[in-house]
Scaffold this motif. Sequence first.
Motif, PDB file in Angstrom:
ATOM      1  N   ILE A  53     -20.651   9.199  85.998  1.00 23.62           N
ATOM      2  CA  ILE A  53     -20.398  10.402  86.003  1.00 23.62           C
ATOM      3  C   ILE A  53     -18.944  10.837  86.113  1.00 23.62           C
ATOM      4  N   SER A  54     -18.162  10.154  87.130  1.00 24.01           N
ATOM      5  CA  SER A  54     -17.036  10.115  87.409  1.00 24.01           C
ATOM      6  C   SER A  54     -16.082   9.197  86.983  1.00 24.01           C
ATOM      7  N   ARG A  55     -16.509   8.233  86.165  1.00 20.69           N
ATOM      8  CA  ARG A  55     -15.591   7.137  85.773  1.00 20.69           C
ATOM      9  C   ARG A  55     -14.885   7.664  84.161  1.00 20.69           C
ATOM     10  N   PRO A  56     -13.615   7.731  84.450  1.00 17.42           N
ATOM     11  CA  PRO A  56     -12.739   8.128  83.275  1.00 17.42           C
ATOM     12  C   PRO A  56     -13.323   7.374  81.805  1.00 17.42           C
ATOM     13  N   GLY A  57     -13.547   8.136  80.923  1.00 14.78           N
ATOM     14  CA  GLY A  57     -13.969   7.688  79.791  1.00 14.78           C
ATOM     15  C   GLY A  57     -15.634   7.416  79.345  1.00 14.78           C
ATOM     16  N   ALA A  58     -16.196   7.669  80.686  1.00 15.68           N
ATOM     17  CA  ALA A  58     -17.516   7.719  80.677  1.00 15.68           C
ATOM     18  C   ALA A  58     -18.138   8.959  80.625  1.00 15.68           C
ATOM     19  N   GLY A  59     -18.660   9.440  81.654  1.00 19.60           N
ATOM     20  CA  GLY A  59     -19.147  10.855  81.792  1.00 19.60           C
ATOM     21  C   GLY A  59     -20.791  10.940  81.233  1.00 19.60           C
ATOM     22  N   GLU A  60     -21.152  12.031  80.967  1.00 22.10           N
ATOM     23  CA  GLU A  60     -22.472  12.318  80.515  1.00 22.10           C
ATOM     24  C   GLU A  60     -22.961  11.616  79.480  1.00 22.10           C
ATOM     25  N   LYS A  64     -26.451   9.218  79.605  1.00 22.90           N
ATOM     26  CA  LYS A  64     -27.426   9.153  78.633  1.00 22.90           C
ATOM     27  C   LYS A  64     -27.675   7.995  77.817  1.00 22.90           C
ATOM     28  N   ALA A  65     -26.627   7.255  77.418  1.00 22.19           N
ATOM     29  CA  ALA A  65     -26.839   6.081  76.948  1.00 22.19           C
ATOM     30  C   ALA A  65     -27.266   4.660  77.616  1.00 22.19           C
ATOM     31  N   GLN A  66     -27.321   4.841  78.909  1.00 25.92           N
ATOM     32  CA  GLN A  66     -27.876   4.114  79.882  1.00 25.92           C
ATOM     33  C   GLN A  66     -29.358   4.452  79.992  1.00 25.92           C
ATOM     34  N   PHE A  67     -29.635   5.812  80.091  1.00 29.98           N
ATOM     35  CA  PHE A  67     -31.108   6.111  80.168  1.00 29.98           C
ATOM     36  C   PHE A  67     -31.802   5.623  79.105  1.00 29.98           C
ATOM     37  N   ALA A  68     -31.113   5.577  77.699  1.00 33.06           N
ATOM     38  CA  ALA A  68     -31.635   5.267  76.618  1.00 33.06           C
ATOM     39  C   ALA A  68     -32.081   3.624  76.652  1.00 33.06           C
ATOM     40  N   ARG A  69     -31.018   2.881  77.082  1.00 28.10           N
ATOM     41  CA  ARG A  69     -31.191   1.467  77.339  1.00 28.10           C
ATOM     42  C   ARG A  69     -32.413   1.232  78.280  1.00 28.10           C
TER      43      ARG A  69
END
Length: 112
Positions: A53-60, A64-69
């Motif tokens: 969430i706090s990583r630049p260029g990552a965020g929400e 969500k993409a990781q939860f999908a994986r």
Amino acid sequence: MMNDFIGYLTGQIEAGRKDIAALEKEGRKDDADFVKVRVNIYDICKTVTNALISRPGAGEEAVKAQFARFRTEWGAALEKAKEHDDARNIVIGETKLEALEDVIAHFPKEEK
């Protein structure tokens, strides 16, 4: 909003740990083991959220993409367990996916 989500995950982890202690005290090791699986999923999702969430260029979107994986990988593991009639891993897989679906359902929706 994200603080509420992290708070929800933390609450689920703490409640699960209390359940585990109570089940173990009653000698219900198998039940406690399945609660440990749920707690572990909430903990993994909390860690992933905090990391991305706090990583630049990552965020929400990255969360969500990781939860999908996770959903894809754990779903595949569940199917494999079903193919092999592996009752224990079927229950573990179902438990993981149920916890993940609960996490996803509580993930903050974007404000319009």
